[in-house]
Design a protein around this motif. Sequence first.
Motif, mmCIF file in Angstrom:
data_model
loop_
_atom_site.group_PDB
_atom_site.id
_atom_site.type_symbol
_atom_site.label_atom_id
_atom_site.label_comp_id
_atom_site.label_asym_id
_atom_site.label_seq_id
_atom_site.Cartn_x
_atom_site.Cartn_y
_atom_site.Cartn_z
ATOM 1 N N ASN A 54 -0.230 11.832 3.650
ATOM 2 C CA ASN A 54 0.559 13.025 3.348
ATOM 3 C C ASN A 54 1.488 13.393 4.499
ATOM 4 O O ASN A 54 2.512 14.046 4.290
ATOM 5 C CB ASN A 54 -0.367 14.210 3.051
ATOM 6 C CG ASN A 54 -1.093 14.053 1.724
ATOM 7 O OD1 ASN A 54 -0.591 13.406 0.803
ATOM 8 N ND2 ASN A 54 -2.280 14.629 1.621
ATOM 9 N N TYR A 58 6.798 12.698 6.078
ATOM 10 C CA TYR A 58 7.607 13.673 6.803
ATOM 11 C C TYR A 58 7.977 13.172 8.198
ATOM 12 O O TYR A 58 9.060 13.480 8.710
ATOM 13 C CB TYR A 58 6.858 15.006 6.873
ATOM 14 C CG TYR A 58 6.688 15.635 5.511
ATOM 15 C CD1 TYR A 58 7.733 16.345 4.914
ATOM 16 C CD2 TYR A 58 5.506 15.482 4.791
ATOM 17 C CE1 TYR A 58 7.598 16.895 3.646
ATOM 18 C CE2 TYR A 58 5.364 16.021 3.525
ATOM 19 C CZ TYR A 58 6.406 16.728 2.955
ATOM 20 O OH TYR A 58 6.278 17.252 1.697
ATOM 21 N N PHE A 175 15.156 13.877 3.346
ATOM 22 C CA PHE A 175 14.389 15.067 2.955
ATOM 23 C C PHE A 175 14.686 15.458 1.512
ATOM 24 O O PHE A 175 13.776 15.753 0.736
ATOM 25 C CB PHE A 175 14.708 16.239 3.891
ATOM 26 C CG PHE A 175 14.021 17.513 3.494
ATOM 27 C CD1 PHE A 175 12.681 17.717 3.794
ATOM 28 C CD2 PHE A 175 14.700 18.502 2.796
ATOM 29 C CE1 PHE A 175 12.035 18.885 3.415
ATOM 30 C CE2 PHE A 175 14.065 19.675 2.415
ATOM 31 C CZ PHE A 175 12.726 19.864 2.725
ATOM 32 N N PHE A 178 13.144 13.045 -0.971
ATOM 33 C CA PHE A 178 11.681 13.127 -1.051
ATOM 34 C C PHE A 178 11.208 14.454 -1.637
ATOM 35 O O PHE A 178 10.316 14.483 -2.491
ATOM 36 C CB PHE A 178 11.070 12.935 0.340
ATOM 37 C CG PHE A 178 9.562 12.850 0.320
ATOM 38 C CD1 PHE A 178 8.930 11.666 -0.043
ATOM 39 C CD2 PHE A 178 8.786 13.941 0.656
ATOM 40 C CE1 PHE A 178 7.544 11.585 -0.075
ATOM 41 C CE2 PHE A 178 7.400 13.863 0.627
ATOM 42 C CZ PHE A 178 6.779 12.680 0.265
ATOM 43 N N SER A 179 11.795 15.558 -1.180
ATOM 44 C CA SER A 179 11.294 16.879 -1.582
ATOM 45 C C SER A 179 12.278 17.715 -2.389
ATOM 46 O O SER A 179 11.874 18.663 -3.063
ATOM 47 C CB SER A 179 10.898 17.683 -0.327
ATOM 48 O OG SER A 179 9.890 17.024 0.404
ATOM 49 N N ASP A 182 11.745 17.990 -6.237
ATOM 50 C CA ASP A 182 10.556 18.782 -6.556
ATOM 51 C C ASP A 182 10.862 20.270 -6.427
ATOM 52 O O ASP A 182 10.445 21.076 -7.266
ATOM 53 C CB ASP A 182 9.399 18.407 -5.612
ATOM 54 C CG ASP A 182 8.823 17.051 -5.929
ATOM 55 O OD1 ASP A 182 9.204 16.463 -6.963
ATOM 56 O OD2 ASP A 182 7.989 16.550 -5.148
ATOM 57 N N SER A 183 11.596 20.626 -5.367
ATOM 58 C CA SER A 183 11.955 22.034 -5.158
ATOM 59 C C SER A 183 12.902 22.514 -6.250
ATOM 60 O O SER A 183 12.770 23.634 -6.752
ATOM 61 C CB SER A 183 12.614 22.203 -3.784
ATOM 62 O OG SER A 183 11.715 21.828 -2.751
ATOM 63 N N ASN A 203 8.941 11.560 -4.100
ATOM 64 C CA ASN A 203 7.564 12.014 -3.927
ATOM 65 C C ASN A 203 6.692 11.730 -5.144
ATOM 66 O O ASN A 203 5.542 11.307 -5.023
ATOM 67 C CB ASN A 203 7.549 13.516 -3.614
ATOM 68 C CG ASN A 203 6.169 14.007 -3.239
ATOM 69 O OD1 ASN A 203 5.391 13.298 -2.612
ATOM 70 N ND2 ASN A 203 5.855 15.230 -3.623
#
Length: 242
Positions: A54, A58, A175, A178-179, A182-183, A203
Amino acid sequence: MFTIYKKELYAYLSSLVAYITIGVFLVVLSLFLWVFPDTSVLEYGYAGLDSLFNTVPYLFMFLIPAITMRTFAEEKKEGTFELLATRPLTDWQIVLGKFFAALTLVLFALIPTIVYYISVYELGVVKGNIDSGAVIGSYIGLLLLGGSMVAIGVFASSLTKNQIIAFTIAVFLSFFAFSGFDSASQILSLQKFDSILMNLGINEHYQSISRGVLDSRDLVYFLSFMLLFLLATKTFLGGRKW
C-alpha cells in the motif's frame, strides 16, 4: 535498442543520483514497514505485507520521476540528442531502450524488499503463515505499476529540457493516474460514472492483481497504458526537427 539500453543503464549506475534515490526509497519504506505505528507490520497482529504494497505506489510517485527525469531532458539540454537522432536508430528503439533501462533500475529497487517477505515469513507465530500467492501477485502488480509510471516519466522527460519540470510533470501525472480517477468518482455529479472512472485509474487494477489473481483484463490495461505513453513519447519526438 539494446545499445541504447546498455548506454542508459550504465549512465544510471555510474551516477550517485541513482544510488541515493534507491537508498532513500528503501530507508523510507523500512520506516513505514517497521517503525511508524500506523503502518508497521509488527502492529498488524498477523503475518502480511499489506502495508508494503500500500505504501510503495506512493513512494514510486517520487522515486520513478527522479529516475526518469533525465531520460530525454538531459540530452536535450546538453545537445547530445541531435547526435543520437542522427544514428541508424529508429524512434522506437531509442524510446524503448530508455524505457527498459529505467524499468530495470526500478526492479533493482524492488529486489532488496524481498528481505521483508523473508522476515515476515520467519517471524510469524506459525512459521511460513503468509499468503505467498498474494505476495507474488502484489510484486507482479508493483512491476506493472512501475512500468506504467516509467512510461509516464519518459514521456514527461521528452516534453522539456528542464529535469525539474520533467520531474514535476511526472509526479503530477503519476498521482493523477493512480488516485485521480478514484477521487473523481466521488464527486457527486460524477457518481453515476463511478465504476467507469475507477476502471480508468491504475489503483483499481493494481488492487485487483494484489489479491493474487492475474486477470487478463488487468494485464491488458497495464500494457495498453504503457503503450499509450510510449507512443505519445515517440510521436512527440518524431514530430520535432532536430
